[in-house]
Write a protein that holds these residues in place. Structure first.
Motif, PDB file in Angstrom:
ATOM      1  N   ARG A 169     -36.401  32.929  18.978  1.00  0.00           N
ATOM      2  CA  ARG A 169     -36.881  31.560  19.108  1.00  0.00           C
ATOM      3  C   ARG A 169     -36.093  30.590  18.249  1.00  0.00           C
ATOM      4  O   ARG A 169     -36.551  29.475  17.996  1.00  0.00           O
TER       5      ARG A 169
ATOM      6  N   PRO B 223     -31.361  22.220  12.776  1.00  0.00           N
ATOM      7  CA  PRO B 223     -31.632  21.501  14.016  1.00  0.00           C
ATOM      8  C   PRO B 223     -30.347  21.267  14.813  1.00  0.00           C
ATOM      9  O   PRO B 223     -30.384  21.135  16.031  1.00  0.00           O
ATOM     10  N   ALA B 224     -29.197  21.250  14.102  1.00  0.00           N
ATOM     11  CA  ALA B 224     -27.932  20.940  14.765  1.00  0.00           C
ATOM     12  C   ALA B 224     -27.601  21.934  15.870  1.00  0.00           C
ATOM     13  O   ALA B 224     -26.833  21.620  16.777  1.00  0.00           O
ATOM     14  N   LEU B 225     -28.223  23.147  15.807  1.00  0.00           N
ATOM     15  CA  LEU B 225     -27.801  24.146  16.787  1.00  0.00           C
ATOM     16  C   LEU B 225     -28.215  23.809  18.221  1.00  0.00           C
ATOM     17  O   LEU B 225     -27.777  24.442  19.170  1.00  0.00           O
ATOM     18  N   VAL B 226     -29.072  22.812  18.392  1.00  0.00           N
ATOM     19  CA  VAL B 226     -29.496  22.494  19.758  1.00  0.00           C
ATOM     20  C   VAL B 226     -28.468  21.667  20.515  1.00  0.00           C
ATOM     21  O   VAL B 226     -28.466  21.642  21.736  1.00  0.00           O
ATOM     22  N   LEU B 227     -27.618  20.966  19.772  1.00  0.00           N
ATOM     23  CA  LEU B 227     -26.644  20.121  20.468  1.00  0.00           C
ATOM     24  C   LEU B 227     -25.450  20.945  20.934  1.00  0.00           C
ATOM     25  O   LEU B 227     -25.173  22.014  20.413  1.00  0.00           O
ATOM     26  N   GLY B 228     -24.759  20.388  21.906  1.00  0.00           N
ATOM     27  CA  GLY B 228     -23.542  21.042  22.367  1.00  0.00           C
ATOM     28  C   GLY B 228     -23.848  22.203  23.280  1.00  0.00           C
ATOM     29  O   GLY B 228     -24.989  22.417  23.680  1.00  0.00           O
ATOM     30  N   GLY B 229     -22.810  22.933  23.595  1.00  0.00           N
ATOM     31  CA  GLY B 229     -22.926  24.003  24.602  1.00  0.00           C
ATOM     32  C   GLY B 229     -23.840  25.132  24.190  1.00  0.00           C
ATOM     33  O   GLY B 229     -25.021  25.050  24.358  1.00  0.00           O
ATOM     34  N   GLU B 230     -23.327  26.158  23.580  1.00  0.00           N
ATOM     35  CA  GLU B 230     -24.016  27.392  23.196  1.00  0.00           C
ATOM     36  C   GLU B 230     -23.892  28.425  24.280  1.00  0.00           C
ATOM     37  O   GLU B 230     -24.458  28.245  25.342  1.00  0.00           O
TER      38      GLU B 230
ATOM     39  N   GLU C 135     -35.697  27.377  19.904  1.00  0.00           N
ATOM     40  CA  GLU C 135     -36.943  26.623  19.945  1.00  0.00           C
ATOM     41  C   GLU C 135     -37.250  25.976  18.589  1.00  0.00           C
ATOM     42  O   GLU C 135     -37.676  24.824  18.514  1.00  0.00           O
TER      43      GLU C 135
ATOM     44  N   LEU D 260     -34.937  23.153  18.048  1.00  0.00           N
ATOM     45  CA  LEU D 260     -35.372  22.029  18.871  1.00  0.00           C
ATOM     46  C   LEU D 260     -36.536  21.300  18.220  1.00  0.00           C
ATOM     47  O   LEU D 260     -36.541  20.064  18.115  1.00  0.00           O
ATOM     48  N   LYS D 261     -37.521  22.068  17.767  1.00  0.00           N
ATOM     49  CA  LYS D 261     -38.686  21.437  17.139  1.00  0.00           C
ATOM     50  C   LYS D 261     -38.239  20.600  15.948  1.00  0.00           C
ATOM     51  O   LYS D 261     -38.739  19.494  15.729  1.00  0.00           O
ATOM     52  N   LYS D 262     -37.286  21.135  15.200  1.00  0.00           N
ATOM     53  CA  LYS D 262     -36.783  20.367  14.060  1.00  0.00           C
ATOM     54  C   LYS D 262     -36.056  19.119  14.540  1.00  0.00           C
ATOM     55  O   LYS D 262     -36.192  18.040  13.961  1.00  0.00           O
ATOM     56  N   ALA D 263     -35.257  19.293  15.597  1.00  0.00           N
ATOM     57  CA  ALA D 263     -34.531  18.140  16.138  1.00  0.00           C
ATOM     58  C   ALA D 263     -35.513  17.074  16.605  1.00  0.00           C
ATOM     59  O   ALA D 263     -35.253  15.881  16.512  1.00  0.00           O
ATOM     60  N   LEU D 264     -36.671  17.530  17.087  1.00  0.00           N
ATOM     61  CA  LEU D 264     -37.679  16.574  17.545  1.00  0.00           C
ATOM     62  C   LEU D 264     -38.421  15.941  16.373  1.00  0.00           C
ATOM     63  O   LEU D 264     -39.265  15.073  16.568  1.00  0.00           O
TER      64      LEU D 264
END
Ligand SMILES: Nc1ncnc2c1ncn2[C@@H]1O[C@H](COP(=O)(O)OP(=O)(O)OP(=O)(O)O)[C@@H](O)[C@H]1O
Ligand SMILES: [Mg+2]
Lengths: 378, 223
Positions: free
Chosen positions: A281, A371-378, A284, A287-291
């Motif tokens: 997760r 939180p940065a891991l949600v941006l970009g490709g992956e 997830e 993402l929650k942190k990014a939000l």
């Protein structure tokens, strides 16, 4: 919608909609609760159950005549027993030893109270029947073997009372006793029957008492008897009394250990599940942190999941734990266990402690997710 | 008034200079596209502007506030209040329904409001999908949901990193239509894209190369 309502919605959705993931953790909590409750009930019941069982495993206090005399008065023994708390006396059995002859051969004949013997020596095994009448007797297994007599046979015993001529009395052998002890070489008859044959009523050589109490308590009783009934000398049957306490505490220690290990395994199992879940997760969490979720919010969600998991495993665990406790108790003690109520909230606390501890680890791992891991490709 | 101002911003990942002396201003209500080859630093830039990373050097001013020296906690608060994020991978929470996926953003921001969320879903044409889980939605629907979530807290700045990278043309157009609406309503939008076609919808196109800003031109001239 209130914060709590939304929090509940998030936590419950997470568990319910990912139930296949949480199943192992749930099972672990269920098993943990079952074992905790079952073992807890047995642990709590052991001193009572085992006390009864073991103390009835032979006498733990023996009364003999004071001053090395060979005959004690039963009246006096009754006064001594009256000094003991009624509910702790499992049984008290008089034994009177006499010699009788069968085919010119001397036999030790024991006069006793069979209904009391069955309480103080419950491990005796009788082939046939226990004597019902005054002219019915038991013979020891060794005698039965030598004489080739058996339950249902008759035996003519010769006695010489202190006054008067020899008497020959035919007795019915109602059963053969296997005690694994001296009784295997004795003949046992009702004390009343012996008294009609030989006179000297109301006496015995020893009275064996079985008391359901710890050894220190029994020692105190013994001292009281010593002080209050001068005609008697009480003797502690040390070996049994001590081994009881040892066995008892070892058994409790064993249960304690097993329960501890099971709780630990539950912890590991729930912890691993939660940790695996965090790894899965990460996105997830990022993402929650990014939000805009802060660490506190994320940790609370994990703990919330742990709490729900504890509740969901605890409730069915109560039921299965109850049956587990019964099963153990019935197979070990042959009686049903009384489940003390305080174990119910205690198991809940244990479940909560385990799942919350197990969620702290993943919660700590979650804090490190960027939180940065949600941006970009992956 | 400029909602975003970068001055000499550099970002170092160990030895890798992901951004080098970037200076850039974005006015309130502007729609800017950021282009560049893979590895040129576009996402790095978005992370800095989106308060998810701190620049190694330089100053970043967002909505009048210098955010370049803030710590994680304050950055979280600013991100929550001012930024709406849209991702190429959508990043929806798999166990929450469409409506819950939007509400959770409200929940972290302030207060979950189901009615307001349903209005936001209506706006992106997902009313009939409110109770569905992400896996039951098409890619285009998922991206629209992601947009609804980004908008729900009225952010000052919408950041989209390759929002159409996983979409077919018709879904791409739907998303662009929504951006046009938002732009018309005065939202500030920064879109990272590989597609000149998508970039052409913006007002301005900024190009990066090896972490440097190499051109910053109106979209018409970009063609
Ligand atoms: N967390 C990180 N640690 C180390 N290096 C990084 C990290 N993030 C990015 N980089 C490096 O920084 C440079 C810029 O990366 P960035 O992700 O910003 O590129 P991009 O323009 O978004 O590329 P793409 O179009 O492929 O998404 C790359 O060389 C990348 O390898
Ligand atoms: Mg990128």
């Amino acid at each position: 919608m209130t914060r709590q309502a939304m929090f509940r919605r998030i936590v419950l959705s997470s568990l319910i909609r990912r139930r296949s993931r949480m199943l192992v953790a749930l099972l672990a909590v269920l098993i943990g609760t079952t074992v905790f409750l079952g073992m807890g009930a047995v642990y709590y019941d052991i001193p009572r159950q085992m006390g009864r069982e073991f103390r009835s495993y032979g006498a733990n206090l023996v009364l003999v005549a004071a001053g090395g005399g060979s005959v004690l008065k039963l009246e006096e023994a009754r006064r001594a027993i009256a000094l003991l708390p009624v509910d702790k006396v499992v049984g008290a059995t008089p034994f009177r030893y006499e010699t009788m002859y069968y085919n010119k051969q001397g036999l030790t004949v024991v006069g006793t109270d069979f209904s009391a013997v069955r309480k103080t020596s419950p491990y005796w095994r009788v082939q046939g029947e226990w004597p019902q009448k005054d002219d019915e007797i038991l013979i020891g297994a060794d005698i039965a073997e030598h004489t080739r007599l058996y339950a249902g046979s008759f035996i003519a015993l010769e006695v010489s009372p202190p006054k008067g001529r020899k008497i020959k009395k035919e007795m019915k052998i109602s059963g053969v006793v296997h005690s694994g002890g001296a009784e295997d070489g004795f003949v046992l008859m009702p004390l009343a029957g012996m008294e009609t044959l030989l006179g000297a009523g109301g006496t015995a050589a020893v009275v064996e008492i079985s008391i359901a109490a710890a050894s220190e308590e029994i020692a105190a009783f013994s001292a009281a008897i010593q002080a209050k009934t001068p005609g008697l000398t009480p003797r502690l049957v040390k070996r049994i009394a001590d081994s009881e306490t040892t066995v008892l505490s070892r058994l409790q220690a064993l249960i304690f250990m097993v329960t501890g290990i099971v709780l630990f395994l539950t912890l590991i199992c729930v912890g691993t599940t939660m940790l695996t879940v965090v790894m899965e997760r990460r996105g997830e969490i990022g993402l929650k942190k990014a939000l805009g979720a802060d660490n506190k919010a994320i940790i609370f969600e994990f703990i919330g999941e742990g709490v729900v998991l504890a509740l969901a495993g605890w409730l069915p665990g109560l039921v299965s734990g109850y049956f587990f406790a019964q099963m153990v108790s019935v197979s070990v003690f042959s009686r049903e266990v009384d489940l003390p109520f305080f174990l119910v909230p205690l198991t809940l606390c244990a479940s909560l402690a385990v799942t919350i501890t197990a969620s702290l680890l993943p919660a700590a791992a979650a804090v490190d997710v960027e939180p940065a891991l949600v941006l970009g490709g992956e | 008034m400029n909602i975003l101002e970068l001055k000499d911003v550099s970002m170092l990942y160990g030895q890798v200079m992901a951004l080098q002396n970037i200076s850039l201003s974005v006015a309130s209500g502007e729609w800017v596209a950021i282009m560049g080859a893979s590895g040129s630093g576009k996402t790095t830039l978005m992370n800095i502007v989106g308060c998810m990373n701190k620049a190694t050097r330089g100053t970043v001013t967002l909505d009048g506030e210098n955010i370049s020296r803030l710590d994680g906690r304050d950055l979280t608060a600013i991100r929550r209040d001012k930024i709406g994020l849209i991702f190429q991978q959508f990043h929806l929470i798999s166990y929450l329904t469409a409506v819950e996926n939007v509400m959770i953003a409200q929940y972290y921001h302030s207060m979950a409001d189901e009615q307001e969320t349903l209005r936001a879903l209506k706006r992106v044409g997902l009313t009939h999908r409110a109770g569905h889980l992400p896996r039951q939605l098409s890619g285009g629907e998922q991206q629209r949901l992601c947009i609804a979530r980004a908008l729900i807290n009225y952010p000052r700045l919408i950041l989209a990193d390759e929002p159409t990278g996983n979409l077919d043309e018709s879904n791409q157009n739907t998303v662009l239509d929504i951006f046009h609406q938002l732009h018309a309503e005065g939202s500030t939008i920064i879109v990272v894209t590989h597609s000149p076609e998508v970039a052409a919808h913006a007002q301005r196109v900024v190009s990066l190369e090896f972490g440097r800003l190499v051109s910053d031109v109106p979209a018409q001239r970009f063609h």
